[in-house]
Design a protein around this motif. Structure first.
Motif, PDB file in Angstrom:
ATOM      1  N   LEU A  64       5.035  -1.311  -5.864  1.00  0.00           N
ATOM      2  CA  LEU A  64       4.142  -1.773  -6.831  1.00  0.00           C
ATOM      3  C   LEU A  64       3.078  -0.653  -6.839  1.00  0.00           C
ATOM      4  N   SER A  65       2.858  -0.248  -8.043  1.00  0.00           N
ATOM      5  CA  SER A  65       1.921   0.964  -8.562  1.00  0.00           C
ATOM      6  C   SER A  65       1.522   0.780  -9.911  1.00  0.00           C
ATOM      7  N   PRO A  66       0.296   0.819 -10.213  1.00  0.00           N
ATOM      8  CA  PRO A  66      -0.101   0.920 -11.460  1.00  0.00           C
ATOM      9  C   PRO A  66       0.241   2.173 -12.197  1.00  0.00           C
TER      10      PRO A  66
ATOM     11  N   GLY B 107       1.000  -1.563  -1.921  1.00  0.00           N
ATOM     12  CA  GLY B 107       0.204  -0.568  -1.358  1.00  0.00           C
ATOM     13  C   GLY B 107      -1.453  -1.568  -1.274  1.00  0.00           C
TER      14      GLY B 107
ATOM     15  N   TYR C  46      -6.036  -0.262  -0.601  1.00  0.00           N
ATOM     16  CA  TYR C  46      -6.877   0.644  -0.602  1.00  0.00           C
ATOM     17  C   TYR C  46      -7.133   1.770  -1.899  1.00  0.00           C
ATOM     18  N   GLU C  47      -6.702   2.949  -1.378  1.00  0.00           N
ATOM     19  CA  GLU C  47      -6.486   4.007  -2.581  1.00  0.00           C
ATOM     20  C   GLU C  47      -4.953   4.073  -3.125  1.00  0.00           C
ATOM     21  N   GLY C  48      -4.094   3.383  -2.451  1.00  0.00           N
ATOM     22  CA  GLY C  48      -2.756   3.503  -2.752  1.00  0.00           C
ATOM     23  C   GLY C  48      -1.922   3.982  -1.643  1.00  0.00           C
TER      24      GLY C  48
ATOM     25  N   SER D 180       4.956  -1.296 -12.288  1.00  0.00           N
ATOM     26  CA  SER D 180       3.475  -1.520 -12.600  1.00  0.00           C
ATOM     27  C   SER D 180       3.484  -3.042 -13.351  1.00  0.00           C
ATOM     28  N   ILE D 181       2.657  -4.061 -13.131  1.00  0.00           N
ATOM     29  CA  ILE D 181       2.566  -5.273 -13.693  1.00  0.00           C
ATOM     30  C   ILE D 181       1.750  -5.112 -15.209  1.00  0.00           C
ATOM     31  N   GLY D 182       0.904  -4.197 -15.242  1.00  0.00           N
ATOM     32  CA  GLY D 182       0.085  -4.032 -16.323  1.00  0.00           C
ATOM     33  C   GLY D 182      -0.836  -2.718 -16.170  1.00  0.00           C
TER      34      GLY D 182
ATOM     35  N   TYR E 274      -3.833  -2.321 -15.496  1.00  0.00           N
ATOM     36  CA  TYR E 274      -5.119  -2.652 -14.718  1.00  0.00           C
ATOM     37  C   TYR E 274      -4.859  -2.319 -13.444  1.00  0.00           C
TER      38      TYR E 274
ATOM     39  N   LEU F  29      -5.339  -3.544  -9.423  1.00  0.00           N
ATOM     40  CA  LEU F  29      -5.554  -4.803  -8.538  1.00  0.00           C
ATOM     41  C   LEU F  29      -6.128  -4.121  -7.172  1.00  0.00           C
ATOM     42  N   ALA F  30      -6.550  -5.037  -6.624  1.00  0.00           N
ATOM     43  CA  ALA F  30      -6.923  -4.484  -5.082  1.00  0.00           C
ATOM     44  C   ALA F  30      -5.739  -3.994  -4.040  1.00  0.00           C
ATOM     45  N   GLY F  31      -4.535  -4.828  -4.362  1.00  0.00           N
ATOM     46  CA  GLY F  31      -3.450  -4.612  -3.615  1.00  0.00           C
ATOM     47  C   GLY F  31      -2.286  -5.250  -4.474  1.00  0.00           C
ATOM     48  N   GLY F  32      -1.194  -4.471  -3.845  1.00  0.00           N
ATOM     49  CA  GLY F  32       0.364  -4.991  -4.334  1.00  0.00           C
ATOM     50  C   GLY F  32       0.703  -6.374  -4.366  1.00  0.00           C
TER      51      GLY F  32
HETATM   52  N1  SAM Z   1      -5.820   4.386  -6.573  1.00  0.00           N
HETATM   53  C1  SAM Z   1      -4.661   3.790  -7.279  1.00  0.00           C
HETATM   54  C2  SAM Z   1      -4.682   4.326  -8.924  1.00  0.00           C
HETATM   55  O1  SAM Z   1      -5.511   4.763  -9.333  1.00  0.00           O
HETATM   56  O2  SAM Z   1      -3.520   4.243  -9.569  1.00  0.00           O
HETATM   57  C3  SAM Z   1      -4.915   2.289  -7.429  1.00  0.00           C
HETATM   58  C4  SAM Z   1      -4.806   1.801  -5.978  1.00  0.00           C
HETATM   59  S1  SAM Z   1      -4.856  -0.014  -5.925  1.00  0.00           S
HETATM   60  C5  SAM Z   1      -6.460  -0.283  -5.639  1.00  0.00           C
HETATM   61  C6  SAM Z   1      -4.021  -0.609  -4.610  1.00  0.00           C
HETATM   62  C7  SAM Z   1      -2.581  -1.158  -4.452  1.00  0.00           C
HETATM   63  O3  SAM Z   1      -2.692  -2.066  -5.465  1.00  0.00           O
HETATM   64  C8  SAM Z   1      -1.576  -0.147  -5.329  1.00  0.00           C
HETATM   65  O4  SAM Z   1      -1.059   0.819  -4.294  1.00  0.00           O
HETATM   66  C9  SAM Z   1      -0.413  -1.134  -5.736  1.00  0.00           C
HETATM   67  O5  SAM Z   1       0.333  -1.385  -4.754  1.00  0.00           O
HETATM   68  C10 SAM Z   1      -1.257  -2.099  -6.191  1.00  0.00           C
HETATM   69  N2  SAM Z   1      -1.690  -2.254  -7.633  1.00  0.00           N
HETATM   70  C11 SAM Z   1      -2.787  -2.083  -8.061  1.00  0.00           C
HETATM   71  N3  SAM Z   1      -2.704  -2.186  -9.528  1.00  0.00           N
HETATM   72  C12 SAM Z   1      -1.479  -2.564  -9.901  1.00  0.00           C
HETATM   73  C13 SAM Z   1      -0.541  -2.737 -10.735  1.00  0.00           C
HETATM   74  N4  SAM Z   1      -1.111  -2.851 -12.077  1.00  0.00           N
HETATM   75  N5  SAM Z   1       0.811  -3.080 -10.809  1.00  0.00           N
HETATM   76  C14 SAM Z   1       1.368  -2.910  -9.631  1.00  0.00           C
HETATM   77  N6  SAM Z   1       0.766  -2.709  -8.411  1.00  0.00           N
HETATM   78  C15 SAM Z   1      -0.693  -2.523  -8.544  1.00  0.00           C
END
Ligand code: SAM
Length: 182
Positions: A25-27, A51, A53-55, A69-71, A73, A75-78
């Motif tokens: 899961l990742s933006p 993920g 923290y910072e990913g 990615s679900i959208g 924006y 999120l704080a975590g996956g």
């Molecule tokens: N530093 C990363 C970036 O700018 O792309 C964001 C990290 S986010 C705070 C932490 C974790 O939240 C990510 O590693 C991911 O697993 C999950 N996450 C945050 N937004 C997400 C999204 N839109 N879709 C899927 N996973 C998301």
């Protein structure tokens, strides 16, 4: 998140057959859409990696098959994203919904939004159910519903219509809608 413990967790959770499709899961990932949910519902097993923290360390990406990615924006975590994926996929599995036919016309199926739904009573606070739905004319109702799907999609998500290959009957309905709505 460091690669070593995360990859150890991915490998431990991947043990056994069939091997799971591993999704991070990742933006930055591929946009999770209904078509992707349908694709994942055909998998025997999926593994969702979240993920925080910072990913995750970039090298973890070599140990997964895809990123979702679900959208647009952050999120704080996956975990919340993973729950959205789990819910969208599991409801497509055989037996989850009693009447599988009800999946056929819902939003995003065939690239269109769903038609408006009504329940009883026929009039609620002066708001009436459209007369056609009470007519018993199944063909007219099906046409009305198709037209409503096209109308709503045109109004709210025209981007969906741009990518959808429409049948001639739908194009005719759209022309009708354009004449009516402008
Ligand atoms: N530093 C990363 C970036 O700018 O792309 C964001 C990290 S986010 C705070 C932490 C974790 O939240 C990510 O590693 C991911 O697993 C999950 N996450 C945050 N937004 C997400 C999204 N839109 N879709 C899927 N996973 C998301």
């Amino acid at each position: 998140m460091r690669a070593e413990p995360l990859v150890a967790a991915i490998e431990a959770a991947s043990e056994g057959l069939p091997a799971p499709r591993r999704l991070l899961l990742s933006p930055r990932g591929r946009r999770f859409r209904q078509a992707v949910a349908e694709e994942l519902a055909r998998e025997a097993r999926i593994l969702l990696v979240c993920g925080r923290y910072e990913g995750v360390d970039e090298r973890v990406r070599h140990f997964v098959d895809d990123e979702l990615s679900i959208g647009d924006y952050v999120l704080a975590g996956g975990e919340t994203a993973a729950l959205a994926v789990v819910e969208a996929v599991t409801r497509l599995l055989p037996g989850f919904i009693g009447n599988a036919g009800s999946l056929e016309e819902e939003s995003f199926r065939g690239g269109l939004l769903e038609y408006p739904q009504y329940t009883r009573p026929e009039v609620f606070r002066e708001l009436a159910v459209p007369a056609i739905l009470l007519s018993g004319d199944h063909q007219a109702i099906a046409r009305w519903r198709r037209k409503q799907r096209l109308r709503l999609t045109r109004q709210r998500r025209p981007d969906l219509l741009e990518t959808e290959r429409l049948a001639e009957e739908d194009r005719e309905l759209l022309r009708e809608i354009e004449r009516e709505d402008g």
